[in-house]
Design a protein around this motif. Structure first.
Motif, mmCIF file in Angstrom:
data_model
loop_
_atom_site.group_PDB
_atom_site.id
_atom_site.type_symbol
_atom_site.label_atom_id
_atom_site.label_comp_id
_atom_site.label_asym_id
_atom_site.label_seq_id
_atom_site.Cartn_x
_atom_site.Cartn_y
_atom_site.Cartn_z
ATOM 1 N N ARG A 115 -5.180 6.165 -0.190
ATOM 2 C CA ARG A 115 -4.069 5.114 -0.338
ATOM 3 C C ARG A 115 -4.377 4.191 -1.713
ATOM 4 N NH1 ARG A 115 -2.612 8.648 2.729
ATOM 5 N NH2 ARG A 115 -1.461 8.404 4.514
ATOM 6 N N ILE A 171 0.696 -1.128 -0.075
ATOM 7 C CA ILE A 171 0.008 -0.019 -0.047
ATOM 8 C C ILE A 171 0.777 1.148 0.119
ATOM 9 C CG2 ILE A 171 -1.714 1.327 1.427
ATOM 10 C CD1 ILE A 171 -2.983 -1.380 2.284
ATOM 11 N N GLY A 207 4.958 0.636 -2.559
ATOM 12 C CA GLY A 207 4.320 0.747 -1.484
ATOM 13 C C GLY A 207 4.967 -0.081 -0.285
ATOM 14 N N ARG A 217 -1.199 -0.246 8.332
ATOM 15 C CA ARG A 217 -1.212 0.756 7.247
ATOM 16 C C ARG A 217 -2.556 1.544 7.270
ATOM 17 N NH1 ARG A 217 4.111 0.176 7.752
ATOM 18 N NH2 ARG A 217 4.911 -1.779 6.691
ATOM 19 N N ARG A 224 0.761 5.708 -1.294
ATOM 20 C CA ARG A 224 -0.165 7.036 -1.346
ATOM 21 C C ARG A 224 -0.675 7.098 -2.775
ATOM 22 N NH1 ARG A 224 0.300 10.877 2.710
ATOM 23 N NH2 ARG A 224 1.824 10.486 4.296
ATOM 24 N N ASP A 225 -1.805 7.775 -2.769
ATOM 25 C CA ASP A 225 -2.486 7.950 -3.996
ATOM 26 C C ASP A 225 -1.819 9.374 -4.416
ATOM 27 O OD1 ASP A 225 -4.245 8.853 -6.340
ATOM 28 O OD2 ASP A 225 -5.778 7.876 -5.467
#
Length: 286
Positions: free
Chosen positions: A191, A181, A198, A225, A183-184
């Motif tokens: 996320r 995972i 990730g 997360r 960040r967008d």
């Protein structure tokens, strides 16, 4: 502040130095103060740093104000706290949905402020729940126990189980999601699964029952997360109903609830296991 800690029967034998340094994670500077001021006693007597601590002993630690300066925060409303477990060092409460775990600004009032008002002194966040998520959450009552609980969390020895109502049907009874995972890049609040850059994340999912075209699942976190369950389920086509960031299916609340929290108390070595209820979550299942 003085803490008297009975050493439990199953506690491994170790020296005072090892106990303070490797088990309690007391910072070097504070350990120095404890030693110089003779603020460590066992069974009422001052003890040598290399002496052994044994099961049945009573350890007494005295901290001065300069050891752990008090961090003052605004007090909230004690009556808003729903305690699930409470002792001298830790408190577990049932967080309502729609409330932040802690404020982003010093004057912002959140669950931490309410818990501190309930306890009567500043408490400390061990782990957090998203504002939209309800359920069991752990706080430290003092700065002495905080690093010990943080290490338990890092070592994945605080077990958290969530209930989620996911959009869609699941064909397998159990499976483990291990997608990384990150960040967008287009929305700082969100996320995404990011296999290349990730952070590792692991969620164990169990199907509890099907409710119409939706699935009630239990999710156990091995990592913590941000938005982990929400992102993992969404990536596999199972967005949580009512999720304002990752679902287009609206509901009165995010259908994610921290149902159970379990840990072994680091001082007593007794198991703490709590279950949190939520009327609004139960109503959303109907």
């Amino acid at each position: 502040m003085t803490y008297k800690i009975p050493i439990p029967e199953s506690f491994p034998e170790m020296t005072v130095k090892e106990l303070l340094e490797d088990y309690f994670f007391i910072p070097r500077k504070i350990r120095h103060f404890l030693r110089m001021k003779k603020h460590v006693h066992v069974n009422g007597e001052s003890i040598h740093w290399q002496s052994s601590i044994q099961a049945g002993d009573i350890l007494e630690l005295t901290f001065d104000q300069e050891d752990y300066p008090e961090k003052l925060i605004p007090m909230g409303k004690a009556e808003l706290v729903d305690p699930l477990y409470d002792d001298e060092h830790v408190i577990i409460v049932n967080k309502p949905e729609g409330m932040k775990t802690h404020g982003n600004e010093p004057t912002e009032i959140a669950l931490l402020n309410h818990v501190s008002a309930y306890v009567g002194s500043t408490c400390y966040v061990v782990h957090r729940l998203d504002m939209e998520t309800s359920g069991a959450i752990l706080f430290a009552k003092n700065p002495f126990i905080l690093p010990i609980l943080n290490r338990l969390l890092e070592d994945k020895r605080i077990y958290r189980e969530y209930l989620a109502l996911a959009q869609g049907t699941i064909t397998k009874k159990e499976w483990t999601i291990t997608d990384k995972i990150g960040r967008d890049r287009h929305n700082r609040r969100k996320r995404v699964v990011d296999i290349r850059n990730g952070q590792s994340a692991e969620t164990h999912v169990t199907l509890l029952k099907k409710i119409g075209r939706n699935s009630l699942v239990s999710c156990r976190l091995k990592t913590g997360r941000t938005h982990q369950i929400r992102v993992h389920l969404r990536h596999h086509g199972l967005a949580i109903i009512g999720d304002p960031l990752y679902s287009n299916k609206r509901a009165s609340r995010l259908m994610l609830h921290a149902h159970k929290l379990t840990l072994i108390h680091p001082l007593t070595l007794k198991t703490i296991a709590v279950t949190a209820s939520s009327d609004s979550f139960e109503l959303g299942l109907k």
